[in-house]
Design an enzyme around this catalytic site. Structure first.
Site, short mmCIF file in Angstrom:
data_model
loop_
_atom_site.label_atom_id
_atom_site.label_comp_id
_atom_site.label_asym_id
_atom_site.label_seq_id
_atom_site.Cartn_x
_atom_site.Cartn_y
_atom_site.Cartn_z
N ARG A 108 0.88 -1.18 0.00
CA ARG A 108 0.00 0.00 0.00
C ARG A 108 0.90 1.21 0.00
NH1 ARG A 108 -5.42 1.28 3.32
NH2 ARG A 108 -6.13 -0.03 1.62
N HIS A 135 -6.99 0.71 -6.80
CA HIS A 135 -7.20 -0.15 -5.63
C HIS A 135 -7.84 -1.46 -6.12
CE1 HIS A 135 -7.60 -1.36 -1.59
NE2 HIS A 135 -8.44 -0.47 -1.12
N GLN A 138 -9.93 -3.80 -3.87
CA GLN A 138 -11.24 -3.25 -3.55
C GLN A 138 -12.19 -3.45 -4.73
OE1 GLN A 138 -12.11 -1.64 -0.49
NE2 GLN A 138 -14.11 -2.09 -1.37
N ASP A 229 -17.06 7.44 -1.91
CA ASP A 229 -15.84 7.17 -1.15
C ASP A 229 -15.52 8.48 -0.42
OD1 ASP A 229 -13.43 6.15 -0.21
OD2 ASP A 229 -12.40 6.24 -2.14
N CYS A 269 -16.36 1.83 0.09
CA CYS A 269 -15.27 0.91 0.45
C CYS A 269 -14.89 1.02 1.91
CB CYS A 269 -14.08 1.13 -0.46
SG CYS A 269 -13.29 2.74 -0.26
N ARG A 296 -13.84 -8.37 0.99
CA ARG A 296 -12.41 -8.13 0.84
C ARG A 296 -11.63 -9.39 1.22
NH1 ARG A 296 -10.13 -3.19 0.74
NH2 ARG A 296 -8.36 -4.52 0.23
N1 CP Z 1 -11.32 -0.15 1.89
C1 CP Z 1 -10.05 -0.24 2.40
O1 CP Z 1 -9.09 -0.44 1.66
O2 CP Z 1 -9.99 -0.12 3.73
P1 CP Z 1 -8.65 0.03 4.61
O3 CP Z 1 -8.05 1.37 4.26
O4 CP Z 1 -9.12 -0.06 6.02
O5 CP Z 1 -7.72 -1.09 4.23
N1 NVA Z 2 -9.75 6.69 -1.77
C1 NVA Z 2 -9.41 6.24 -0.44
C2 NVA Z 2 -9.69 4.79 -0.30
C3 NVA Z 2 -9.46 4.25 1.08
C4 NVA Z 2 -9.65 2.77 1.17
C5 NVA Z 2 -7.95 6.54 -0.16
O1 NVA Z 2 -7.12 6.41 -1.06
O2 NVA Z 2 -7.63 6.94 0.97
#
Ligand code: CP
Ligand code: NVA
Length: 308
Positions: A108, A135, A138, A229, A269, A296
């Site tokens: 990430r 993502h 997701q 989101d 999400c 997930r």
């Molecule tokens: N939706 C998602 O990726 O959640 P987290 O940021 O908690 O991993």
């Molecule tokens: N768009 C958000 C998604 C979090 C799961 C981010 O990147 O923070």
């Protein structure tokens, strides 16, 4: 030849053919329905996943660690202060070293180029666990959730309301690959990346398949799925004040959902903030956000079991 995914990286859904996405959805359902079989078989016994997290996470971390444990493998959490990633050591050196030790890397990150560099040098599969552009994990959970609730993906009308961000990009690509329709409503300054709009325009089955507008009501018109989101993605905290001003009118609330199809489902999400959706919608009878979160686990299990 069957579907062959062993050893391949997953940085974006662009990396997968439609048949491969179909295969992963079916594998996710198999894992969900028959988990004890996988727990007994331990297909990832002796395998280790290095998990790099430059940003916080609840769902992605917990689903991945749980799936690795259930499949018999081991997950190694490497938080932003735990390893030398790009601070004391070049990204490519870190990637090479990890690749000499672990079976796969999940990361990430902030810049999407970071997962590309990891994938270039690691010599083992790299899975994108969220970057500024995409993502994919997701996206898989989202389309599994849509299929479970609506019984199909083909021609499902999705309204994306809010920021044209990483999750939006992923659903746009999923829509092109799996035949959904998408109406995207964002403020003028926060439309999806032009390269993703171009990809959709080039590959759409009709000009209406993926449409971008700056009118949230037009985007929601007759939608069977409404998705939003956070307006402030991780790393954008400094832009909060300006973004909140520009996103006025883009909150998913009772007034907006009146324009959707009668039996629409609401998705997010998570994590959720109040500004993008009201409590009565996210905790209301149309909301499937916790099914989406649970999925997930099943989708990442399918990915790990097939790429490692
Ligand atoms: N939706 C998602 O990726 O959640 P987290 O940021 O908690 O991993
Ligand atoms: N768009 C958000 C998604 C979090 C799961 C981010 O990147 O923070």
């Amino acid at each position: 030849m069957g579907i062959q995914m062993k050893g391949r990286s997953l940085l974006t859904l662009l990396d997968l053919e439609s048949e491969e996405i179909r295969f992963l959805l079916d594998e996710s359902k198999a894992f969900k329905q028959n988990k004890s079989k996988y727990i007994q078989a331990q297909p990832l016994k002796g395998k280790t996943l290095g998990m790099i997290f430059q940003k916080r996470s609840t769902r992605t971390r917990v689903s991945t660690e749980t799936a690795m444990a259930e499949l018999g493998g081991h997950a190694l959490f490497l938080g932003k202060d735990d390893i030398q990633l790009g601070v004391n050591e070049s990204l490519s050196d870190t990637a090479i070293v990890l690749g000499r030790m672990v079976s796969a890397v999940l990361a990430r990150v902030y810049a999407h180029s970071t997962v590309e560099t990891l994938a270039k040098h690691a010599g083992v599969p790299v899975i994108n666990a969220l970057s500024d552009q995409y993502h994919p994990l997701q996206g898989l959970a989202d389309i599994l959730t849509i299929e479970e609730h609506l019984g199909r993906l083909k021609n499902v009308k999705i309204a994306w309301i809010g920021d044209g961000n990483n999750v939006c990009h992923t659903l746009m690509i999923a829509s092109i690959k799996m035949g959904m329709k998408m109406q995207i409503g964002t403020p003028v300054d926060y439309m999806p990346d032009i390269s993703i709009i171009d990809y959709c325009n080039t590959n759409a089955s009709s000009p209406e398949q993926v449409v971008v507008t700056n009118d949230p009501i037009a985007a929601v018109e007759d939608a069977e799925v409404i998705v939003t989101d956070t307006f402030i993605s991780m790393g954008q905290e400094a832009e909060t004040k300006e973004k909140l001003r520009k996103f006025e009118g883009f909150q998913v609330n009772q007034e907006l959902v009146e324009h959707a199809a009668k039996n629409y489902i609401f998705m997010h999400c998570l994590p959720r903030h109040k500004e993008e959706v009201t409590d009565d919608i996210i905790y209301g009878s149309h909301s499937v956000v916790f099914d989406e979160a649970e999925n997930r686990l099943h989708t990442v299990a399918a990915v790990l079991n097939n790429v490692i």
